[in-house]
Design an enzyme around this catalytic site. Structure first.
Site, mmCIF file in Angstrom:
data_model
loop_
_atom_site.group_PDB
_atom_site.id
_atom_site.type_symbol
_atom_site.label_atom_id
_atom_site.label_comp_id
_atom_site.label_asym_id
_atom_site.label_seq_id
_atom_site.Cartn_x
_atom_site.Cartn_y
_atom_site.Cartn_z
ATOM 1 N N CYS A 2 0.845 -0.954 -0.028
ATOM 2 C CA CYS A 2 0.526 0.692 -0.021
ATOM 3 C C CYS A 2 0.599 1.387 0.090
ATOM 4 O O CYS A 2 1.748 0.833 0.567
ATOM 5 C CB CYS A 2 -1.132 0.383 1.448
ATOM 6 S SG CYS A 2 -2.667 -1.136 1.161
ATOM 7 N N ARG A 27 3.573 -0.387 -4.451
ATOM 8 C CA ARG A 27 3.884 -0.410 -3.519
ATOM 9 C C ARG A 27 1.915 -1.419 -3.519
ATOM 10 O O ARG A 27 2.075 -1.975 -2.509
ATOM 11 C CB ARG A 27 3.589 0.066 -2.410
ATOM 12 C CG ARG A 27 4.540 1.018 -2.441
ATOM 13 C CD ARG A 27 4.514 2.013 -1.579
ATOM 14 N NE ARG A 27 4.312 1.341 0.093
ATOM 15 C CZ ARG A 27 5.606 1.488 0.801
ATOM 16 N NH1 ARG A 27 7.179 1.911 0.565
ATOM 17 N NH2 ARG A 27 5.263 0.680 2.002
ATOM 18 N N TRP A 73 -2.460 -2.649 -1.679
ATOM 19 C CA TRP A 73 -2.616 -4.080 -2.223
ATOM 20 C C TRP A 73 -3.224 -5.026 -1.177
ATOM 21 O O TRP A 73 -2.967 -4.134 0.579
ATOM 22 C CB TRP A 73 -1.091 -4.279 -1.549
ATOM 23 C CG TRP A 73 -0.399 -5.632 -2.210
ATOM 24 C CD1 TRP A 73 -0.357 -6.493 -3.231
ATOM 25 C CD2 TRP A 73 -0.421 -7.434 -1.417
ATOM 26 N NE1 TRP A 73 -0.099 -7.442 -3.110
ATOM 27 C CE2 TRP A 73 0.171 -8.150 -2.081
ATOM 28 C CE3 TRP A 73 -0.867 -7.119 -0.122
ATOM 29 C CZ2 TRP A 73 0.067 -9.428 -1.253
ATOM 30 C CZ3 TRP A 73 -0.189 -8.572 1.224
ATOM 31 C CH2 TRP A 73 -0.180 -9.298 0.406
ATOM 32 N N ASN A 99 -1.503 2.014 6.436
ATOM 33 C CA ASN A 99 -0.282 1.098 4.795
ATOM 34 C C ASN A 99 -0.007 0.363 6.061
ATOM 35 O O ASN A 99 -0.094 0.937 7.445
ATOM 36 C CB ASN A 99 0.692 1.934 4.255
ATOM 37 C CG ASN A 99 1.549 0.945 4.251
ATOM 38 O OD1 ASN A 99 2.429 1.292 4.221
ATOM 39 N ND2 ASN A 99 1.367 -0.481 3.924
ATOM 40 N N GLY A 100 -0.616 -0.724 6.157
ATOM 41 C CA GLY A 100 -0.539 -1.806 6.931
ATOM 42 C C GLY A 100 -0.653 -3.199 7.765
ATOM 43 O O GLY A 100 -1.698 -3.177 7.033
ATOM 44 N N GLU A 484 16.991 -17.615 -8.646
ATOM 45 C CA GLU A 484 16.689 -16.720 -8.598
ATOM 46 C C GLU A 484 15.666 -16.425 -10.174
ATOM 47 O O GLU A 484 15.598 -15.410 -10.955
ATOM 48 C CB GLU A 484 17.848 -15.346 -8.535
ATOM 49 C CG GLU A 484 17.451 -14.095 -8.886
ATOM 50 C CD GLU A 484 16.335 -13.036 -8.484
ATOM 51 O OE1 GLU A 484 16.051 -13.525 -7.743
ATOM 52 O OE2 GLU A 484 16.059 -12.050 -8.845
ATOM 53 N N LYS A 488 11.870 -14.734 -11.488
ATOM 54 C CA LYS A 488 11.679 -13.816 -12.117
ATOM 55 C C LYS A 488 10.842 -14.647 -13.321
ATOM 56 O O LYS A 488 10.056 -13.659 -13.556
ATOM 57 C CB LYS A 488 12.826 -12.887 -12.756
ATOM 58 C CG LYS A 488 13.117 -11.869 -13.009
ATOM 59 C CD LYS A 488 13.892 -11.435 -12.442
ATOM 60 C CE LYS A 488 13.000 -12.089 -10.944
ATOM 61 N NZ LYS A 488 13.820 -10.211 -9.719
ATOM 62 N N GLU A 491 8.006 -14.510 -11.671
ATOM 63 C CA GLU A 491 6.796 -13.226 -11.374
ATOM 64 C C GLU A 491 6.427 -12.345 -12.476
ATOM 65 O O GLU A 491 5.395 -11.754 -13.088
ATOM 66 C CB GLU A 491 7.765 -12.257 -10.733
ATOM 67 C CG GLU A 491 8.312 -12.580 -9.302
ATOM 68 C CD GLU A 491 9.354 -11.696 -8.559
ATOM 69 O OE1 GLU A 491 9.582 -11.017 -7.761
ATOM 70 O OE2 GLU A 491 10.467 -11.610 -9.738
ATOM 71 N N HIS A 507 16.715 -35.840 -8.199
ATOM 72 C CA HIS A 507 15.905 -36.191 -7.182
ATOM 73 C C HIS A 507 14.354 -36.104 -7.149
ATOM 74 O O HIS A 507 13.445 -35.886 -5.880
ATOM 75 C CB HIS A 507 16.529 -35.916 -6.045
ATOM 76 C CG HIS A 507 17.865 -36.978 -5.780
ATOM 77 N ND1 HIS A 507 17.761 -37.968 -5.518
ATOM 78 C CD2 HIS A 507 19.406 -35.977 -5.724
ATOM 79 C CE1 HIS A 507 19.953 -38.532 -5.145
ATOM 80 N NE2 HIS A 507 20.345 -37.207 -6.095
ATOM 81 N N LYS A 606 5.591 -4.457 -4.554
ATOM 82 C CA LYS A 606 7.453 -3.942 -4.178
ATOM 83 C C LYS A 606 7.666 -4.374 -2.421
ATOM 84 O O LYS A 606 8.560 -4.997 -2.661
ATOM 85 C CB LYS A 606 7.779 -2.796 -5.222
ATOM 86 C CG LYS A 606 9.730 -3.322 -5.289
ATOM 87 C CD LYS A 606 10.106 -1.883 -6.770
ATOM 88 C CE LYS A 606 11.178 -2.524 -6.209
ATOM 89 N NZ LYS A 606 11.855 -4.200 -6.853
#
Ligand code: G6P
Length: 611
Positions: A2, A27, A73, A99-100, A484, A488, A491, A507, A606
């Site tokens: 947010c 955000r 968000w 926000n929170g 990574e 990526k 996402e 395995h 983010k």
């Protein structure tokens, strides 16, 4: 998560808040809303992106010079018009953005419902605004008094900004756990989750601390703690330029930030590396060198992409500094009662410096006597301030939700730390130390070479854009690069991708391999080269499609792979700095080929300021 923005001054508040919200959309972008105060408080909010808010009542826009805004968000309640902020209290007196997360909202809500309060949304925020109203009403308190009392009973994290009917000349904000910056203008003030909405108007800022209340008028700022004691504001000068937060001709922030890397890595080295004179200066390490050389153990705490940087740092520090390193997901570390001894060194890695899990994990470790070293990008952020010492990554603002340039800058700082510790501990010889410094200096140019091959990476991306799954494999320093790369791709393209150590693939994941599965090998020349060649054979034998990231002089893997992406030769310890670049470009071009919003992938944010 947010983003919040507020303005109080003499300019039209609406365009300032709207532009600020667009800058903070990274955000969260589930819904957006703005409340303006002209003759009355007028609130406009809806599900969707900030751009969809743009149509609003012109008359109000013309007049209002005070307002608050929010981009969400979703945590409590799905993205919807009703759950969008701002929220107004039952008697219409208070309008608030938040926000929170208010963790005890359910019990507070129950209390309020019993008193007859009615709720239009499923949010914890609407509970909070009514809780403040209730305390104010019942005790005949001022808003400030009511907020102080209410916030002492609130469990969780918040930044709130409150507008009160009858007080058009004042905003009150409070913070605990989520970030808040005040922009100090001339006869005007700004509030925002980070400095990006403010930078265009002023470079003077105040970072509000936890448990502080900020009372803002256009000509005055009053800071107090929850005990009503005045606090002298510490005004800082921002070291950020507007151009850094704009796209600068690129289609997307993500592409701009990938292309930025030769420059951001140069910035990261600036003032630290003097390879000609064999000098490496990292003030945060230099000043506390004995803590590192005497450390029995280093624990790295991070989330997401930053955690992958931590895995690479584990290899680097153990190799050069011979100190045992553990790498922890902050969300696990904070809850599992870890054993921390005084003298343990905790390295926190965070782009935003605001990730809630990382922040709380550090608070816990600090309480137990650990030394906290922050590797952070956002200057002045909560993690940077909580750390005993640190090294900024200097990647500049990163706007694309998926991290790219912040990751490579983290690797650069972590590599410098490992080299420095190795030298001081004498676990790294003088000649090796010198060789690493020369190698470090060459990295930005090598990254540039990889980026210059973007057109050929784009072709590979288009070829595989319709794949349903992907496997990313690597060994040694390139194993975390595989993780990574897979992250990526997930996402940005929503293609299912898994990263694995190449040998471990036998395995389990090998069961997935058939002629439809692309398998990307991060296979630059290193100590594991021959081993990874065998792993490629194993995939080929099962008809998997092989994409390989190879060193420029490679001929063997080139002859085996269906597609290759080439990178210059680099020492294996620093290889991730260049081998990750093709994975960034591949994800970007696949996302674009699929017509997706690569800068704002669905469901992500983010800066994750909730646990
Ligand atoms: C979010 C972002 C990731 C980032 C992670 C950790 O999930 O989308 O890109 O790696 O948070 O963030 P930090 O700011 O602590 O590095």
């Amino acid at each position: 998560m947010c983003g919040i923005v507020a303005y109080i001054g003499s300019q039209k508040a609406y365009p300032i808040i709207l532009k600020g919200l667009k800058r903070l959309e990274y955000r969260g972008y589930d819904s957006a809303g703005i409340a303006l105060y002209d003759d009355a408080v007028q609130c406009f909010k809806r599900k969707g992106r900030v751009a969809e808010l743009a149509a609003w009542d012109e008359k109000i826009i013309e007049k209002a010079t005070v307002g608050i805004g929010h981009t969400r968000w979703a945590t409590h309640g799905e993205p919807s018009d009703a759950n969008a902020h701002p929220h107004t209290s039952n008697n219409g007196q208070l309008t608030l953005v938040h926000n929170g997360i208010i963790e005890n909202y359910a019990s507070l809500k129950q209390e309020l419902v019993q008193k007859g309060y009615v709720f239009k949304s499923e949010t914890d925020t609407e509970v909070l605004v009514n809780f403040i109203e209730d305390i104010q009403k019942n005790n005949d308190y001022t808003l400030e008094e009511a907020m102080r009392v209410a916030l002492k009973r609130v469990v969780g994290a918040y930044v709130i900004i409150v507008m009160e009917k009858g007080f058009p000349e004042r905003l009150i904000a409070a913070r605990k756990g989520s970030p808040l910056v005040i922009g100090v203008g001339d006869g005007e003030h700004f509030l925002a989750s980070d400095a990006s909405p403010i930078i265009e108007y002023t470079k003077k800022v105040i970072y509000v601390n936890d448990y502080e209340l900020a009372i803002l008028f256009k000509d005055e700022i009053i800071l107090k703690n929850l005990g009503n004691e005045a606090i002298t504001p510490y005004v800082q000068q921002l070291d950020m330029e507007l151009a850094q937060i704009e796209k600068g001709g690129f289609d997307h922030f993500m592409l701009k930030e990938i292309f930025d890397q030769p420059a951001s890595l140069t910035d990261c080295l600036r003032g630290r590396l003097d390879s000609e004179n064999q000098i490496l200066t990292l003030a945060g390490i230099d000043q506390h060198i004995s803590i590192f050389t005497e450390a029995k153990r280093i624990i790295i705490v991070a989330c997401g992409t930053s955690w992958h940087a931590g895995l690479i740092a584990e290899y680097m520090i153990e190799a050069l500094g011979r100190i045992p390193v553990e790498v922890e997901y902050a969300s696990e570390f904070r809850y599992r009662n870890p054993v921390i001894h005084p003298g343990d060194v905790i390295i926190a890695i965070s782009q935003s410096g605001e990730t809630a899990d990382t922040l709380v994990a550090l608070e816990r470790a600090k309480e137990q006597g650990a030394f906290i070293f922050g590797v952070v990008n956002a200057v002045g952020s909560s993690i940077a301030r909580l750390s005993h010492a640190g090294a900024y990554t200097h990647a500049g603002p990163e706007i694309g939700v998926a991290s790219t340039k912040a990751f490579t800058a983290q690797l650069m700082v972590l590599a410098m730390m490992a080299i420095k510790i190795g030298k001081e501990k004498k676990t790294l010889s003088a000649s090796e130390y010198q060789r690493y410094l020369v190698e470090l200096a060459l990295i930005p140019a090598k990254v540039k070479t990889v980026i210059a091959s973007h057109e050929s990476i784009k072709k590979v991306a288009i070829h595989y854009a319709s794949a349903r799954d992907f496997l990313f494999l690597g060994r040694g320093y390139n194993f975390p690069v595989a993780l990574e790369g897979a992250l990526k791709l997930k996402e940005i393209s929503y293609i299912h991708a898994e990263g694995y150590p190449a040998a471990e693939m036998k395995h389990g994941p090998i069961a997935l391999v058939d002629e439809h599965l692309p398998v990307l090998f991060v296979a630059t020349k290193d100590a594991y080269y021959e081993k990874i060649v065998s792993n490629i054979q194993e995939i080929k034998a099962r008809k998997g499609k092989v994409i390989a990231i190879v060193s420029a002089d490679d001929t063997l893997i080139r002859s085996m792979a269906d597609h290759v992406m080439e990178v210059p030769e680099v020492d294996e310890l620093l290889a991730p700095l260049v081998s990750v670049i093709p994975t960034q470009l591949l994800s970007y071009y696949i996302g674009v080929a699929l017509g997706l919003d690569v800068d704002k992938p669905r469901n992500l944010a983010k800066s994750v300021t909730v646990e």
